[in-house]
Design an enzyme around this catalytic site. Structure first.
Site, PDB file in Angstrom:
ATOM      1  N   GLU A  34       2.386  45.523  40.225  1.00 30.38           N
ATOM      2  CA  GLU A  34       2.052  44.067  40.095  1.00 30.38           C
ATOM      3  C   GLU A  34       0.886  43.799  41.223  1.00 30.38           C
ATOM      4  O   GLU A  34      -0.142  43.111  40.875  1.00 30.38           O
ATOM      5  CB  GLU A  34       3.136  43.279  39.962  1.00 30.38           C
ATOM      6  CG  GLU A  34       3.940  43.032  38.834  1.00 30.38           C
ATOM      7  CD  GLU A  34       5.214  42.477  39.126  1.00 30.38           C
ATOM      8  OE1 GLU A  34       6.269  43.142  39.715  1.00 30.38           O
ATOM      9  OE2 GLU A  34       5.485  41.221  38.901  1.00 30.38           O
ATOM     10  N   GLU A  56      14.705  44.084  44.734  1.00 24.74           N
ATOM     11  CA  GLU A  56      15.639  43.422  43.979  1.00 24.74           C
ATOM     12  C   GLU A  56      16.975  43.148  44.764  1.00 24.74           C
ATOM     13  O   GLU A  56      16.875  43.469  45.931  1.00 24.74           O
ATOM     14  CB  GLU A  56      16.078  44.660  42.650  1.00 24.74           C
ATOM     15  CG  GLU A  56      15.182  45.299  41.855  1.00 24.74           C
ATOM     16  CD  GLU A  56      15.740  45.771  40.875  1.00 24.74           C
ATOM     17  OE1 GLU A  56      16.891  45.692  40.662  1.00 24.74           O
ATOM     18  OE2 GLU A  56      14.954  46.527  40.054  1.00 24.74           O
ATOM     19  N   ASP A 114      20.773  48.188  35.902  1.00 24.77           N
ATOM     20  CA  ASP A 114      19.759  47.271  36.182  1.00 24.77           C
ATOM     21  C   ASP A 114      19.061  46.509  35.154  1.00 24.77           C
ATOM     22  O   ASP A 114      18.863  46.943  33.996  1.00 24.77           O
ATOM     23  CB  ASP A 114      18.690  48.439  36.629  1.00 24.77           C
ATOM     24  CG  ASP A 114      17.734  47.757  37.627  1.00 24.77           C
ATOM     25  OD1 ASP A 114      17.896  46.939  38.109  1.00 24.77           O
ATOM     26  OD2 ASP A 114      16.510  48.334  37.637  1.00 24.77           O
ATOM     27  N   ARG A 120       5.773  54.769  37.716  1.00 29.97           N
ATOM     28  CA  ARG A 120       5.323  54.273  36.515  1.00 29.97           C
ATOM     29  C   ARG A 120       4.747  55.074  35.617  1.00 29.97           C
ATOM     30  O   ARG A 120       4.632  54.761  34.475  1.00 29.97           O
ATOM     31  CB  ARG A 120       4.269  53.228  37.188  1.00 29.97           C
ATOM     32  CG  ARG A 120       4.610  52.466  38.203  1.00 29.97           C
ATOM     33  CD  ARG A 120       5.665  51.526  37.658  1.00 29.97           C
ATOM     34  NE  ARG A 120       6.127  50.465  38.636  1.00 29.97           N
ATOM     35  CZ  ARG A 120       7.306  49.803  38.448  1.00 29.97           C
ATOM     36  NH1 ARG A 120       7.914  49.884  37.399  1.00 29.97           N
ATOM     37  NH2 ARG A 120       7.698  48.853  39.392  1.00 29.97           N
ATOM     38  N   ARG A 133       0.710  45.050  27.128  1.00 27.26           N
ATOM     39  CA  ARG A 133       0.494  44.497  25.725  1.00 27.26           C
ATOM     40  C   ARG A 133      -0.513  43.379  25.525  1.00 27.26           C
ATOM     41  O   ARG A 133      -0.493  42.922  24.487  1.00 27.26           O
ATOM     42  CB  ARG A 133       1.851  43.951  25.316  1.00 27.26           C
ATOM     43  CG  ARG A 133       2.790  45.357  25.016  1.00 27.26           C
ATOM     44  CD  ARG A 133       4.242  44.985  24.482  1.00 27.26           C
ATOM     45  NE  ARG A 133       5.127  43.854  25.269  1.00 27.26           N
ATOM     46  CZ  ARG A 133       5.784  44.493  26.128  1.00 27.26           C
ATOM     47  NH1 ARG A 133       5.943  45.734  26.544  1.00 27.26           N
ATOM     48  NH2 ARG A 133       6.298  43.513  27.178  1.00 27.26           N
ATOM     49  N   GLN A 184       7.419  56.674  33.518  1.00 28.39           N
ATOM     50  CA  GLN A 184       7.976  55.459  32.731  1.00 28.39           C
ATOM     51  C   GLN A 184       7.079  55.553  31.447  1.00 28.39           C
ATOM     52  O   GLN A 184       7.401  55.341  30.443  1.00 28.39           O
ATOM     53  CB  GLN A 184       8.098  54.379  33.651  1.00 28.39           C
ATOM     54  CG  GLN A 184       8.737  53.449  33.014  1.00 28.39           C
ATOM     55  CD  GLN A 184       9.031  52.137  33.799  1.00 28.39           C
ATOM     56  OE1 GLN A 184       8.692  52.025  35.086  1.00 28.39           O
ATOM     57  NE2 GLN A 184       9.535  51.086  33.276  1.00 28.39           N
ATOM     58  N   LYS A 213      13.329  56.334  36.683  1.00 22.50           N
ATOM     59  CA  LYS A 213      14.139  55.416  37.550  1.00 22.50           C
ATOM     60  C   LYS A 213      15.371  56.161  38.003  1.00 22.50           C
ATOM     61  O   LYS A 213      16.198  55.711  38.718  1.00 22.50           O
ATOM     62  CB  LYS A 213      14.840  54.153  36.610  1.00 22.50           C
ATOM     63  CG  LYS A 213      13.751  53.274  36.058  1.00 22.50           C
ATOM     64  CD  LYS A 213      13.036  52.418  37.028  1.00 22.50           C
ATOM     65  CE  LYS A 213      12.172  51.267  35.979  1.00 22.50           C
ATOM     66  NZ  LYS A 213      11.723  50.268  36.950  1.00 22.50           N
ATOM     67  N   GLU A 262      10.702  48.654  43.686  1.00 24.29           N
ATOM     68  CA  GLU A 262      10.930  47.283  43.054  1.00 24.29           C
ATOM     69  C   GLU A 262      11.908  46.686  44.170  1.00 24.29           C
ATOM     70  O   GLU A 262      12.957  47.074  44.360  1.00 24.29           O
ATOM     71  CB  GLU A 262      11.532  47.726  41.713  1.00 24.29           C
ATOM     72  CG  GLU A 262      10.520  48.206  40.686  1.00 24.29           C
ATOM     73  CD  GLU A 262      11.118  48.309  39.279  1.00 24.29           C
ATOM     74  OE1 GLU A 262      12.479  48.230  39.137  1.00 24.29           O
ATOM     75  OE2 GLU A 262      10.381  48.184  38.348  1.00 24.29           O
ATOM     76  N   ASP A 276      14.821  49.834  43.652  1.00 25.24           N
ATOM     77  CA  ASP A 276      14.693  50.390  42.544  1.00 25.24           C
ATOM     78  C   ASP A 276      13.499  51.262  42.379  1.00 25.24           C
ATOM     79  O   ASP A 276      12.521  51.020  41.745  1.00 25.24           O
ATOM     80  CB  ASP A 276      15.067  49.696  41.381  1.00 25.24           C
ATOM     81  CG  ASP A 276      15.386  50.503  40.294  1.00 25.24           C
ATOM     82  OD1 ASP A 276      15.888  51.466  40.226  1.00 25.24           O
ATOM     83  OD2 ASP A 276      14.977  49.914  39.078  1.00 25.24           O
ATOM     84  N   TYR A 309       9.025  55.841  28.049  1.00 24.31           N
ATOM     85  CA  TYR A 309      10.075  54.640  27.886  1.00 24.31           C
ATOM     86  C   TYR A 309      10.305  54.317  26.518  1.00 24.31           C
ATOM     87  O   TYR A 309      11.253  53.487  26.101  1.00 24.31           O
ATOM     88  CB  TYR A 309       9.632  53.501  28.631  1.00 24.31           C
ATOM     89  CG  TYR A 309       8.550  52.566  28.002  1.00 24.31           C
ATOM     90  CD1 TYR A 309       8.848  51.289  27.574  1.00 24.31           C
ATOM     91  CD2 TYR A 309       7.103  52.733  27.978  1.00 24.31           C
ATOM     92  CE1 TYR A 309       8.148  50.529  26.892  1.00 24.31           C
ATOM     93  CE2 TYR A 309       6.382  51.810  27.621  1.00 24.31           C
ATOM     94  CZ  TYR A 309       6.691  50.799  27.096  1.00 24.31           C
ATOM     95  OH  TYR A 309       5.968  49.966  26.192  1.00 24.31           O
ATOM     96  N   HIS A 341       7.922  38.752  36.801  1.00 23.78           N
ATOM     97  CA  HIS A 341       7.899  40.023  36.853  1.00 23.78           C
ATOM     98  C   HIS A 341       7.524  40.795  35.414  1.00 23.78           C
ATOM     99  O   HIS A 341       6.727  41.449  34.792  1.00 23.78           O
ATOM    100  CB  HIS A 341       8.987  41.007  37.167  1.00 23.78           C
ATOM    101  CG  HIS A 341       9.225  42.424  37.261  1.00 23.78           C
ATOM    102  ND1 HIS A 341       8.156  43.102  37.818  1.00 23.78           N
ATOM    103  CD2 HIS A 341       9.919  43.133  36.330  1.00 23.78           C
ATOM    104  CE1 HIS A 341       8.296  44.398  37.438  1.00 23.78           C
ATOM    105  NE2 HIS A 341       9.478  44.501  36.688  1.00 23.78           N
ATOM    106  N   THR A 344      13.376  43.483  39.214  1.00 22.79           N
ATOM    107  CA  THR A 344      12.361  43.262  40.128  1.00 22.79           C
ATOM    108  C   THR A 344      12.119  41.613  40.321  1.00 22.79           C
ATOM    109  O   THR A 344      12.154  41.008  39.315  1.00 22.79           O
ATOM    110  CB  THR A 344      10.979  43.646  39.683  1.00 22.79           C
ATOM    111  OG1 THR A 344      11.235  45.150  39.457  1.00 22.79           O
ATOM    112  CG2 THR A 344       9.940  43.928  40.828  1.00 22.79           C
ATOM    113  N   THR A 359      17.772  55.083  44.258  1.00 17.97           N
ATOM    114  CA  THR A 359      17.751  53.508  44.187  1.00 17.97           C
ATOM    115  C   THR A 359      18.403  53.308  45.854  1.00 17.97           C
ATOM    116  O   THR A 359      19.521  53.708  46.029  1.00 17.97           O
ATOM    117  CB  THR A 359      18.769  53.007  43.008  1.00 17.97           C
ATOM    118  OG1 THR A 359      18.198  53.261  41.958  1.00 17.97           O
ATOM    119  CG2 THR A 359      19.099  51.511  43.353  1.00 17.97           C
TER     120      THR A 359
HETATM  121 CA    CA Z   1      14.440  47.893  38.330  1.00 14.46          CA
END
Ligand code: CA
Length: 424
Positions: free
Chosen positions: A369, A206, A131, A242, A147, A245, A258, A204, A238, A249, A138, A355, A262
């Site tokens: 988002e 995709e 992926d 969150r 950030r 993650q 993840k 997500e 996907d 991550y 995105h 995404t 899927t």
């Molecule tokens: Ca993805």
């Protein structure tokens, strides 16, 4: 290209997803029979396993490729056989003069079944799943949330399509229920994590590219060669936790967040059907290294939408309307990058685009988002709103390329989220 008219009347409607120009590939069952390979035509499916068995079509002179209920063996035949098969099927299903002595309808009607009575299965065996994170909007949105706007894009982002190796074992077909994942969660206010159901479960939007021709270990593919090995595309959801993650991550990227599932749409829309809808990736903001430079259009103009149906409202509410052409990197660039180390590609590999988000809010391809990190609820109706997915919510994705008087549709990618299995 104009509509190719078929004697299957429903395939000539401007509203069908499946005119003769499309001919997407799937696997179905009807009346509790064994699963067979099929193509969609209008509101019917045509059983190609039976066509091969009855020697009406023979994609391979050596072997039967449709005995297994998957398209992998057919993919193995290679691209000239793919074209020949499509041409043969098109000739069989094409409208023909009334005075013609050949009665194609009589020959093929025993192998046609109404889609409404069919159950659709995963159309191919997924070898491996990779992926990517290749939509500029995105990456910028997510980076801004985590950030700040100055550091939104990681320094490598404008130089290569960022990806990670996912799990093929968790790829499921549309209609499969998704159990909310459990995982390690650590809210910013806590010092140590706890184990519980994800509270920020998300989709997500995709597109998934399916590899139809293998490459060898040590072989690097150019952009053109990368595009050549793509067999077709599916719409891909996907599913992403969150909160899991956010805690896991760093430093190696997403893992359990993840790994739940899927979901792919049930029809492989072939690259051949999408050919008239090619469009280019945007001009790179920084020059790309030679091996990632495109010499032709490698994206497609495909309209995409996502809707959510809640247990209370029972009505689909559209929350995303976007287009695949919003991507920054194409699947061809992703595959060229993936093989740049000599990584081998196998038949049945699934390459997730990442995404797909556009610049406008209604084009954001995830709830992360759309609700801006859970801060701005998405209003569904007078009484309901969402920040992330709740139990019993149904997420439906769909997409189509718009031709002159016809559509090349993908059908639907549907997943209902059910409550976590907490006891153990
Ligand atoms: Ca993805």
């Amino acid at each position: 290209m104009p509509l190719i008219r078929s004697w299957v009347k429903s395939a000539n409607s401007p509203n069908t997803n499946f005119p003769l120009n499309n001919l997407p590939y799937g696997v179905y069952t009807v009346n509790n029979q064994d699963p067979h390979c099929c193509v969609a035509i209008g509101d019917m499916v045509l059983d190609v396993t039976l066509l091969e068995k009855n020697k009406i079509i023979s994609p391979s002179s050596r072997t039967c490729v449709f005995q297994d209920p998957s398209w992998n063996k057919f993919m193995e035949l290679g691209s000239s056989s793919w074209s020949k098969f499509r041409a043969e099927l098109t000739a069989l299903l094409k409208e023909y003069p009334v005075e013609s002595k050949v009665d194609k309808e009589k020959v093929l009607t025993p192998f046609l079944f109404p889609q409404a009575k069919c159950i659709l299965h995963k159309p191919f065996n997924v070898s491996e799943f990779t992926d990517f994170f290749a939509s500029y909007h995105h990456a910028k949105n997510v980076g801004t949330m985590f950030r700040g706007p100055e550091n939104a894009l990681p320094p490598n982002w404008l130089h290569m399509p960022i990806g990670y190796n996912g799990r093929a074992s968790t790829v499921v077909v549309s209609g499969t229920q998704i159990t909310r994942p459990m995982g390690q969660l650590k809210p910013p206010t806590e010092d140590i994590p706890y184990f519980g159901p994800s509270k920020r479960f998300d989709f997500e939007l995709e597109l998934g590219a399916i590899i139809g021709t293998k490459s060898e270990s040590g072989e690097r593919l150019s952009i053109e060669e990368s595009d050549d090995i793509i067999f077709g595309y599916v719409i891909l959801n996907d599913w992403s936790a969150r909160d899991i993650q956010a805690w896991e991550y760093q430093p190696l990227g997403p893992f359990q967040a993840k790994a739940t599932a899927t979901t792919i749409s049930p029809w492989i829309v072939t690259k051949a059907a999408l050919e008239p809808f090619r469009t280019s990736t945007p001009k790179p903001q920084k020059p790309l290294l030679k091996y990632l430079e495109e010499n032709g259009p490698m994206l497609y103009n495909i309209n995409l939408s996502v809707s959510i149906t809640t247990k209370q409202s029972k009505k689909a509410h559209e929350i995303v309307r976007s287009n695949y052409s919003e991507m920054y990197y194409s699947s061809a660039q992703q595959i060229a990058h993936h093989t740049s180390s000599g990584c081998k590609m196998s038949i049945g590999d699934l390459i997730g685009s990442g995404t797909i988000s556009g610049p406008e809010k209604h084009q954001y391809g995830s709830m992360l988002e759309l609700s801006w990190g859970g801060k701005e609820p998405i209003i569904l109706n007078d009484t309901e709103s969402r920040t992330f997915i709740e139990d019993e919510d149904i997420i439906t994705m769909s997409g189509f390329a718009k031709g002159d008087g016809y559509k090349i549709g993908f059908g639907e990618n549907i997943g209902k989220v059910i409550s976590a299995k907490i006891e153990k």
